[in-house]
Motif scaffolding. Sequence first.
Motif, short mmCIF file in Angstrom:
data_model
loop_
_atom_site.label_atom_id
_atom_site.label_comp_id
_atom_site.label_asym_id
_atom_site.label_seq_id
_atom_site.Cartn_x
_atom_site.Cartn_y
_atom_site.Cartn_z
N GLY G 188 0.79 -1.22 0.00
CA GLY G 188 0.00 0.00 0.00
C GLY G 188 0.83 1.27 0.00
N VAL G 189 2.07 1.19 -0.50
CA VAL G 189 2.95 2.36 -0.52
C VAL G 189 3.33 2.68 -1.97
N GLY G 190 3.06 3.90 -2.42
CA GLY G 190 3.49 4.38 -3.74
C GLY G 190 4.55 5.44 -3.54
N VAL G 191 5.63 5.37 -4.29
CA VAL G 191 6.79 6.23 -4.05
C VAL G 191 6.91 7.28 -5.15
N VAL G 192 7.34 8.49 -4.77
CA VAL G 192 7.64 9.53 -5.76
C VAL G 192 9.12 9.91 -5.65
N ASN G 193 9.54 10.86 -6.44
CA ASN G 193 10.96 11.21 -6.54
C ASN G 193 11.51 11.83 -5.24
N ILE G 194 12.80 11.77 -5.08
CA ILE G 194 13.51 12.33 -3.93
C ILE G 194 13.21 13.83 -3.80
N ASP G 195 12.80 14.26 -2.61
CA ASP G 195 12.51 15.66 -2.30
C ASP G 195 11.32 16.23 -3.07
N ASN G 196 10.56 15.38 -3.76
CA ASN G 196 9.48 15.87 -4.61
C ASN G 196 8.17 16.03 -3.82
N GLY G 197 8.14 17.04 -2.98
CA GLY G 197 6.94 17.32 -2.20
C GLY G 197 5.76 17.67 -3.09
N TYR G 198 6.01 18.39 -4.15
CA TYR G 198 4.94 18.73 -5.10
C TYR G 198 4.29 17.46 -5.64
N GLY G 199 5.13 16.56 -6.12
CA GLY G 199 4.61 15.31 -6.69
C GLY G 199 3.84 14.49 -5.67
N GLY G 200 4.34 14.44 -4.44
CA GLY G 200 3.65 13.68 -3.40
C GLY G 200 2.31 14.29 -3.06
N GLY G 201 2.28 15.62 -2.95
CA GLY G 201 1.03 16.30 -2.62
C GLY G 201 0.02 16.17 -3.75
N HIS G 202 0.50 16.22 -4.98
CA HIS G 202 -0.39 16.12 -6.14
C HIS G 202 -1.04 14.74 -6.20
#
Lengths: 216, 216, 216, 216, 216, 216, 216, 216
Positions: G188-202
């Motif tokens: 149940g974990v999806g990962v985004v890029n390093i330091d990519n807060g924008y991508g995680g929030g989106h």
Amino acid sequence: LRRGYPEAIYCEYKSIVQIRAIAAAVRDRAHEQSGVISPVLFTRASAEQAEAVLAELPDAVHHEDAKLVVWPTTPPEPTGGLVVVAAAGTSDLAVAREAELTARYLGRRTVLVVDVGVAGLHRVLGRLDVLREAAVVVVVAGMDGALPSVVAGLVRTPVVAVPTSVGYGAAFEGLAPLLSMLNSCSPGVGVVNIDNGYGGGHLAAQIAANGNPDTA
Amino acid sequence: LRRGYPEAIYCEYKSIVQIRAIAAAVRDRAHEQSGVISPVLFTRASAEQAEAVLAELPDAVHHEDAKLVVWPTTPPEPTGGLVVVAAAGTSDLAVAREAELTARYLGRRTVLVVDVGVAGLHRVLGRLDVLREAAVVVVVAGMDGALPSVVAGLVRTPVVAVPTSVGYGAAFEGLAPLLSMLNSCSPGVGVVNIDNGYGGGHLAAQIAANGNPDTA
Amino acid sequence: LRRGYPEAIYCEYKSIVQIRAIAAAVRDRAHEQSGVISPVLFTRASAEQAEAVLAELPDAVHHEDAKLVVWPTTPPEPTGGLVVVAAAGTSDLAVAREAELTARYLGRRTVLVVDVGVAGLHRVLGRLDVLREAAVVVVVAGMDGALPSVVAGLVRTPVVAVPTSVGYGAAFEGLAPLLSMLNSCSPGVGVVNIDNGYGGGHLAAQIAANGNPDTA
Amino acid sequence: LRRGYPEAIYCEYKSIVQIRAIAAAVRDRAHEQSGVISPVLFTRASAEQAEAVLAELPDAVHHEDAKLVVWPTTPPEPTGGLVVVAAAGTSDLAVAREAELTARYLGRRTVLVVDVGVAGLHRVLGRLDVLREAAVVVVVAGMDGALPSVVAGLVRTPVVAVPTSVGYGAAFEGLAPLLSMLNSCSPGVGVVNIDNGYGGGHLAAQIAANGNPDTA
Amino acid sequence: LRRGYPEAIYCEYKSIVQIRAIAAAVRDRAHEQSGVISPVLFTRASAEQAEAVLAELPDAVHHEDAKLVVWPTTPPEPTGGLVVVAAAGTSDLAVAREAELTARYLGRRTVLVVDVGVAGLHRVLGRLDVLREAAVVVVVAGMDGALPSVVAGLVRTPVVAVPTSVGYGAAFEGLAPLLSMLNSCSPGVGVVNIDNGYGGGHLAAQIAANGNPDTA
Amino acid sequence: LRRGYPEAIYCEYKSIVQIRAIAAAVRDRAHEQSGVISPVLFTRASAEQAEAVLAELPDAVHHEDAKLVVWPTTPPEPTGGLVVVAAAGTSDLAVAREAELTARYLGRRTVLVVDVGVAGLHRVLGRLDVLREAAVVVVVAGMDGALPSVVAGLVRTPVVAVPTSVGYGAAFEGLAPLLSMLNSCSPGVGVVNIDNGYGGGHLAAQIAANGNPDTA
Amino acid sequence: LRRGYPEAIYCEYKSIVQIRAIAAAVRDRAHEQSGVISPVLFTRASAEQAEAVLAELPDAVHHEDAKLVVWPTTPPEPTGGLVVVAAAGTSDLAVAREAELTARYLGRRTVLVVDVGVAGLHRVLGRLDVLREAAVVVVVAGMDGALPSVVAGLVRTPVVAVPTSVGYGAAFEGLAPLLSMLNSCSPGVGVVNIDNGYGGGHLAAQIAANGNPDTA
Amino acid sequence: LRRGYPEAIYCEYKSIVQIRAIAAAVRDRAHEQSGVISPVLFTRASAEQAEAVLAELPDAVHHEDAKLVVWPTTPPEPTGGLVVVAAAGTSDLAVAREAELTARYLGRRTVLVVDVGVAGLHRVLGRLDVLREAAVVVVVAGMDGALPSVVAGLVRTPVVAVPTSVGYGAAFEGLAPLLSMLNSCSPGVGVVNIDNGYGGGHLAAQIAANGNPDTA
Ligand SMILES: Nc1ncnc2c1ncn2[C@@H]1O[C@H](COP(=O)(O)O)[C@@H](O)[C@H]1O
Ligand SMILES: Nc1ncnc2c1ncn2[C@@H]1O[C@H](COP(=O)(O)O)[C@@H](O)[C@H]1O
Ligand SMILES: Nc1ncnc2c1ncn2[C@@H]1O[C@H](COP(=O)(O)O)[C@@H](O)[C@H]1O
Ligand SMILES: Nc1ncnc2c1ncn2[C@@H]1O[C@H](COP(=O)(O)O)[C@@H](O)[C@H]1O
Ligand SMILES: [Mg+2]
Ligand SMILES: [Mg+2]
Ligand SMILES: [Mg+2]
Ligand SMILES: [Mg+2]
Ligand SMILES: [Mg+2]
Ligand SMILES: [Mg+2]
Ligand SMILES: [Mg+2]
Ligand SMILES: [Mg+2]
């Protein structure tokens, strides 16, 4: 304080504002508490960050060579076994000092042995006496990271290996000594992160908590 | 023959059909030539590949421990200085033997020293006499790859370092000792490819072409 | 002095205070000794570090192009064979000069050959005469690191390969030429660390200690 | 068919069942079409996979040396410029043949040049005539991957570089020649994936679509 | 000039002194020659390096957006086919412009298409007309490096892929798009080094030397 | 015996012939000695290698689940503190058992705790009592390697972390948990090589040599 | 606007001139449109870049702690489920705030939970109530990246994991937590890029678009 | 059962004996329970492991194409939104099927779309209707991993990206598509481990728990 050891603030990725706020909180919390306060360590503090800590905690001590600020300044009365910190070269000194001071603030007696890299074996062999007095040896080395293997072959006690980022290109910022140390051909070596003197000193202090090594 | 040294056929990525054709060509070319034939080395030959060579060159010699087939079988009369090959552990023996035999077939006297890993320093210190007789020392080691740094600190002559793929996971198939060796804290170490005993022996033979080391 | 060669101080990770203290110690030790002093090399010295050395050893020489400070300034009378240093491009010049000067201060005659990269083969082929006079060739190259393979195929003598960190992104700070050189398809190539001109020159001086190459 | 070129089925990660179903579909589709059928390439086919294709398309041709099955078997009448495929060593032959056959089935004339590695420069220099006739040269090499840089320095036309997984440990399954080729010090080199003879031949055929190179 | 193409000076690892000396040599050599002079390109020139070139060659042109200085300033009259340079995002523009100008100074007509990343497919689909006019398409992209696969699937002509170092942490300075491009699922893609606009433009100019693409 | 601990033979890269010869030598040496013999451990023994040991030492014990053969079979009477070995999942069991048995043969009491991965925190929290009895905890985990950080946050004693090669592709044969463990956000974690249960157990036995942990 | 979400301008690799031109274009486009304008996000804006945006859009808001500039300033009325952003340490705060603000500007309610790293489990366990109210949890962590595994084991809802570049050497700029998160032992974990807060929030805002989590 | 979802047994590193014991335990636990039993998934089961499960649970179903064994066999009545699984190529089918079946056994409706790689854009554009019906799209791709960026640009809903180990050498066992996906230039992409169809399907099922996507 987490499970009884001194608290540490890792400064490297924090802003001056954040550091200052943390230092102020440390001071305020102390005022609210009565009795003895365990030391708080600010590790990897830049000159500017150290100043920020001192602005809030003017009686803290700044160990510049170790990039460490500590408050209150007096380490506890030593207990347990001796922690020997051995540094391969002059360039590894900052990390070695961070390890040594950490162990001391966690309550251990410490000795620092420098410039004992394996390129001149007589240097490490010349310090066998002190190495064999230790309850644990912290070995700090960059480049080929060969020293922990050699030391672990010479002593009965555990070795904590701290790779440093010192070296030419193919050291890849500490990767070369890190891998060497993980692949030590002598058993009895536990490795911590690159340049992590604090981590090495902390682990060593825990290992040496119970007194002198088994000398059977 | 390229610039006067024995020819080598690297077998590892070749099919049985290709190996056999090359062996046949070697034999046919020899028939066309008159006079002395320089040895041809088939390196890293599997059991099956060795058989294919022997089918065409029945009087070749198969050094199984080094995965080497050579024809004609007699090495040249030795000239130049002594090549000492030192292996850290038993597991490094195949690569060390490949290095030793290569140097011998290139015309050097050789001595093989085994089980002198740095986990027990007395082992390498106990062989200092033979190490210091060498014109060049080939050091073969896996895991932490610490031995070349120690040896280079003990001798005046060049050290050829051969990393091996021996070790646990974080050796990454030889990457760990390769990086160690490239980062040797002792000067005077030249590194060759992982498990490349042939390359190490060849370079050593070239270095030792001119006789005994400067003992000033 | 370790086993008879000049001492070297690797400046890169040392503070100005540390460098100055070392330079002072070098000077003081010399005063205590009588007779000839072997040169001491301060390698990879920044402008500021060089100044610190000169403050303590005012008659030292600063080879800016090689980032090298040496004291005392005069290299020994050359002995042994010729060391040829070949640099692929202008950008590799600093490393190549460091190699050349190191070999000279270790007592060898040296020749520097520049701008002989493989993109224009006529350039290296045009210098075959000097390459074949060498007892050892130090090849300095970045990017594809192809020059050592080409040179090793042209000469009988050992090749010391020095990868540099020169190149676009996928050179990965010297990784690309380092791997090329370790995988040289010509035998007779020993590799040292990325940008390590000192190491390359030192190894070459050791190899050439015994005189001119076997020209059989 | 995607944009007019022959279709290719990359067999490596497909099951026998999947391969056979694809081959059957190719046959059935051909029956439904009238007129000329462009060849279909089954690349990287194992012996067993090739059999599965031949079970459905019995008149297909199996080029074992290139691990390639093609149906229908006749390449188109050649148009455009000449594609020269140059392989550094015998071990690179399978990939080189895959490149050559792909270019031929895409409609180009091809020539294969083998054993021209840079360890013996006379070999590649001896084939300059045919290299300079090419509209494009595909260079296939493992180990140090130095050949594309040398070839690109000798010809005016584009070079397509195909790294192979041939080599000792530090070749890291083709990483070493891949990086070398990406860092070629000669301009005019485009790189494809490790061991991807099909990709190299396809790109070369596209480049040579328009005829002989500019010989100004 | 090497094999008839304009000369290029890669400035990135050169000192101001070295750059100025090279510029002066270019000027002096031109004076010695009579007739038409092929342009010389100074690539990846910092502001300060550009100034150094202009000090010696005051009538050179400085294309700041591409970090390129050229002398003499006029590109040759275009021949051959059209080179289209497509950039995924605004951040890739500097590299794309370097590619475009290089192709133009090597004698090709060029068109630059920007902001056609795959996150909005309509953007690249909206430029299909100009992409299909090209003899070769240079695709410049960072991050996921997906654009070359998409473009190569839309055109018959070769694609030259240039990865850029644009992106978040796991782009690892261009490694992510580099690997994507090498693994393109569309055939017909040749890859050059990270951020190497010069290399991409040069290869494209060579590919397009013979005129428009086969439009069969 | 090196510095008083049992000897270990790492079998993984040794031939059956080599293993058998070593086992025979162990037996013969024991005959020559009088009195108590410290156990010899054959680690990472395949079924076939274990058989080879048993052929020479028929009364040795083969712990199949740990790939360990030991002779003589009885561990020493335990001294010092308790070693707790905690395994995250069933798949980590072989490495965990190797660690446990090694510690026991080095003279420590041991307890094995299994299936306490962090995906279900109640599992590790439910074993807090036994974890807090330990003088040292060996934590064995693959995949995300998160367990040592969690355990080190729960106990005062040192943690020895052993990464395993268990996991999907991006575990990269143990690299992922290795890096996690080196970056533990809890201090007091020393890391050994991937899958190195022997190393982890050995270090733990050394740490626990002096008795129960400080429970202040 | 691409498919209905606010537009984002990733500032990191853009020049001041480029940023200012984009901001001006945003303003001009808004003038041409009538009615409601969706917010435009300028992500990872340096102080200087933020100033450039504000020069063109003076009524934009600059969230310094998140390096974010937004115009127009008011987020939409929240819809859908709650987005909880959990940060392991103070050093991860900038990235966590970027994630939180992005989700809010995409129309979600958000809560930020800080300093809940796994070294002190009571901290995350003490926030279980708010974590279990979330429709999705964004977990931001550096170093060992262990927090997402722990959180995903505690909640039923999806976890978006954002690794940060915070940590010592062997964190390799975020590689260590990135690999940990990809290897999470909790599903149940999806990962985004390093330091990519924008991508995680989106991504979190998209996941939470449909309302509160299934609480069955 | 952990927090209400079906249990999964990851078979890959478990022995036949371990698998059989787990299957027996699953059966025995079911007997002790009354009422409805949630399905148990045995993921990545080899043929031999599947047999071991079926020996204890004879009425389990073996989905060979997905290497999945499930017991009891009937998935729950679907609730929530639609999960669309899109596979770039035939070689990605096994992973895609594992994702699809996992989502179905977690209670979602699913659709599988195959062979929609970006080399032929018409294929993915031709399935836009079904992609836009999804509450979440799982995209499975190897090689360049470009498909998630393209799909995420076409739909409003979250994309779960699953890289596969399919590809030539420079795919490095799935590293290339993994990095591509982490660097997606379209926002809204969450990445799971290489070849982890189970993880992708599980995350998708969690995301789609609440019904159809927001279609504003
Ligand atoms: N073990 C080895 N390591 C490196 N190079 C080798 C080795 N064995 C043979 N070679 C070289 O590889 C070349 C032969 O390549 P090939 O024609 O493929 O057999 C010869 O020039 C040898 O010098
Ligand atoms: N699993 C292991 N990990 C690390 N070192 C080991 C291991 N097993 C044995 N050794 C060490 O390897 C040495 C034996 O090497 P060898 O002579 O090659 O058997 C001994 O000194 C052991 O302490
Ligand atoms: N922090 C970010 N991470 C990933 N993508 C981003 C980020 N910020 C902006 N973008 C995307 O990058 C594209 C803008 O690219 P550009 O035209 O170069 O500004 C937009 O489509 C955004 O969705
Ligand atoms: N393919 C998979 N990917 C990630 N986790 C999995 C997978 N299959 C099973 N698991 C998890 O691994 C745990 C089982 O671990 P174990 O006890 O070793 O079987 C369960 O909690 C599952 O959620
Ligand atoms: Mg020891
Ligand atoms: Mg020496
Ligand atoms: Mg040679
Ligand atoms: Mg050319
Ligand atoms: Mg195409
Ligand atoms: Mg603790
Ligand atoms: Mg969960
Ligand atoms: Mg989208």
